[in-house]
Write an enzyme that holds these catalytic residues in place. Structure first.
Site, mmCIF file in Angstrom:
data_model
loop_
_atom_site.group_PDB
_atom_site.id
_atom_site.type_symbol
_atom_site.label_atom_id
_atom_site.label_comp_id
_atom_site.label_asym_id
_atom_site.label_seq_id
_atom_site.Cartn_x
_atom_site.Cartn_y
_atom_site.Cartn_z
ATOM 1 N N LYS A 41 -14.573 -4.226 -0.781
ATOM 2 C CA LYS A 41 -15.411 -4.901 0.067
ATOM 3 C C LYS A 41 -15.564 -4.530 1.424
ATOM 4 O O LYS A 41 -16.437 -4.714 2.034
ATOM 5 C CB LYS A 41 -14.728 -6.558 0.246
ATOM 6 C CG LYS A 41 -14.238 -7.343 -0.968
ATOM 7 C CD LYS A 41 -13.351 -8.294 -0.492
ATOM 8 C CE LYS A 41 -12.849 -9.042 -1.679
ATOM 9 N NZ LYS A 41 -11.750 -9.709 -1.684
ATOM 10 N N GLY A 42 -14.779 -3.321 1.676
ATOM 11 C CA GLY A 42 -14.640 -2.860 3.052
ATOM 12 C C GLY A 42 -16.065 -2.030 3.417
ATOM 13 O O GLY A 42 -16.409 -2.134 4.661
ATOM 14 N N GLU A 97 -18.599 4.384 2.050
ATOM 15 C CA GLU A 97 -16.997 3.608 2.141
ATOM 16 C C GLU A 97 -16.778 3.487 3.612
ATOM 17 O O GLU A 97 -17.214 3.859 4.442
ATOM 18 C CB GLU A 97 -15.961 4.914 1.641
ATOM 19 C CG GLU A 97 -15.366 4.621 0.406
ATOM 20 C CD GLU A 97 -14.332 3.640 0.479
ATOM 21 O OE1 GLU A 97 -14.379 2.689 1.128
ATOM 22 O OE2 GLU A 97 -13.471 3.655 -0.441
ATOM 23 N N ASP A 98 -15.650 2.436 3.664
ATOM 24 C CA ASP A 98 -15.150 2.193 4.868
ATOM 25 C C ASP A 98 -14.330 3.187 5.592
ATOM 26 O O ASP A 98 -14.657 3.618 6.815
ATOM 27 C CB ASP A 98 -14.634 0.901 5.086
ATOM 28 C CG ASP A 98 -13.250 0.773 4.056
ATOM 29 O OD1 ASP A 98 -13.181 1.793 3.129
ATOM 30 O OD2 ASP A 98 -12.773 -0.254 3.882
ATOM 31 N N ASP A 101 -8.764 7.852 3.649
ATOM 32 C CA ASP A 101 -7.370 7.707 3.895
ATOM 33 C C ASP A 101 -6.694 8.916 2.999
ATOM 34 O O ASP A 101 -6.896 10.026 3.350
ATOM 35 C CB ASP A 101 -6.689 6.215 3.687
ATOM 36 C CG ASP A 101 -5.281 6.094 4.242
ATOM 37 O OD1 ASP A 101 -5.031 6.452 5.176
ATOM 38 O OD2 ASP A 101 -4.501 5.436 3.723
ATOM 39 N N LYS A 129 -9.389 9.453 8.091
ATOM 40 C CA LYS A 129 -8.052 9.591 8.598
ATOM 41 C C LYS A 129 -7.685 10.935 7.898
ATOM 42 O O LYS A 129 -6.712 11.031 6.957
ATOM 43 C CB LYS A 129 -6.988 8.590 8.245
ATOM 44 C CG LYS A 129 -7.227 7.290 9.100
ATOM 45 C CD LYS A 129 -5.877 6.522 8.519
ATOM 46 C CE LYS A 129 -6.178 5.074 8.706
ATOM 47 N NZ LYS A 129 -5.027 4.136 8.073
ATOM 48 N N PHE A 150 -3.079 2.102 11.494
ATOM 49 C CA PHE A 150 -3.815 1.029 10.470
ATOM 50 C C PHE A 150 -5.131 0.186 11.275
ATOM 51 O O PHE A 150 -4.558 -0.244 12.354
ATOM 52 C CB PHE A 150 -2.987 0.095 9.880
ATOM 53 C CG PHE A 150 -3.418 -0.656 8.559
ATOM 54 C CD1 PHE A 150 -3.442 0.177 7.478
ATOM 55 C CD2 PHE A 150 -3.790 -1.977 8.903
ATOM 56 C CE1 PHE A 150 -4.151 -0.737 6.216
ATOM 57 C CE2 PHE A 150 -4.529 -2.514 7.765
ATOM 58 C CZ PHE A 150 -4.481 -1.738 6.439
ATOM 59 N N ASP A 157 -9.683 -4.632 6.431
ATOM 60 C CA ASP A 157 -8.955 -5.921 6.261
ATOM 61 C C ASP A 157 -7.342 -5.467 6.664
ATOM 62 O O ASP A 157 -7.155 -4.379 6.224
ATOM 63 C CB ASP A 157 -9.213 -6.732 5.271
ATOM 64 C CG ASP A 157 -8.256 -5.973 3.878
ATOM 65 O OD1 ASP A 157 -8.746 -4.837 3.724
ATOM 66 O OD2 ASP A 157 -7.605 -6.750 3.575
ATOM 67 N N ARG A 163 -11.836 -8.617 8.656
ATOM 68 C CA ARG A 163 -12.883 -7.752 8.177
ATOM 69 C C ARG A 163 -14.218 -8.268 9.032
ATOM 70 O O ARG A 163 -15.163 -7.367 9.163
ATOM 71 C CB ARG A 163 -13.407 -8.241 6.811
ATOM 72 C CG ARG A 163 -12.519 -7.887 5.754
ATOM 73 C CD ARG A 163 -13.125 -8.023 4.358
ATOM 74 N NE ARG A 163 -12.077 -8.068 3.220
ATOM 75 C CZ ARG A 163 -11.787 -6.696 2.488
ATOM 76 N NH1 ARG A 163 -12.174 -5.708 3.118
ATOM 77 N NH2 ARG A 163 -10.788 -7.017 1.532
#
Ligand code: IMP
Ligand code: MG
Length: 174
Positions: A41-42, A97-98, A101, A129, A150, A157, A163
């Site tokens: 959902k990000g 993408e959000d 990582d 990141k 984070f 989220d 979000r």
């Protein structure tokens, strides 16, 4: 557990950056159509804002993969929860993408999408990141490189909350 959110990137900073990426994509794909694949959902907030800033024809599709539980560490297990509605054959695909990582989710996803025969396949992420990378992924468009913290907001989220924040914030656990 209570937590506080500290602003890392303001709404203005994020919006300005998305406008910039949209302009770059419009230049790079001049005369073509782009097919944006949102990783739910990000990626949804970022994709909607970005799509509005792209001036070449745009089509959209969505998929959902899961590599996370409800906590803040990657499990390394990637599962397709919802697949795309349309084939990718012959399309100029940009995966939205959000955040990248560990890179596990994206490297798995990109390999899978490549097999579907797109004309081209690129990756666009709002956040990166780099310190956390475990698997190599080639990112074509990055909004911001951020430290190993984070973060939430703009689609990201913590346990399904935050979000909807219009900025990116660091979660501070008390
Ligand atoms: P990766 O497979 O470790 O690269 O995980 C990427 C996914 O983990 C992202 O699409 C997010 O859903 C989630 N994630 C990674 N870091 C964060 C964070 O700082 N906040 C919220 N979600 C995160
Ligand atoms: Mg995600």
């Amino acid at each position: 557990m209570a937590e506080k959110i500290k602003v890392l990137l303001s709404e203005e900073e994020v919006d300005a950056k998305i406008k910039e990426i949209g302009e770059q994509i419009s230049k790079d794909y001049a005369g073509k159509q782009v097919h944006l694949v949102c990783v739910l959902k990000g990626g949804s907030f970022f994709m909607c804002e970005l799509a509005k800033r792209i001036s070449v024809p745009v089509s959209l599709d969505f998929m959902s993969v899961s590599s996370y539980g409800s906590e803040t560490k990657s499990s390394g297990v990637v599962r397709i929860v919802k697949d795309l509605d349309e084939p990718l054959k012959g399309k100029n695909v940009i995966v939205i993408e959000d955040i990248v990582d560990s890179g596990r989710t994206l490297s798995y996803l990109l390999e899978m999408l490549k097999d579907r025969g797109p004309e081209s396949l690129r990756l666009c992420t709002l956040l990166d990141k780099p310190d956390r990378r475990v698997v190599d992924v080639n990112v074509d468009y990055t909004g911001f490189q951020i430290p190993d913290e984070f973060v939430v907001g703009y689609g990201l989220d913590y346990d399904q909350r935050y979000r909807n924040l219009p900025y990116i914030g660091i979660v501070e656990f008390e």
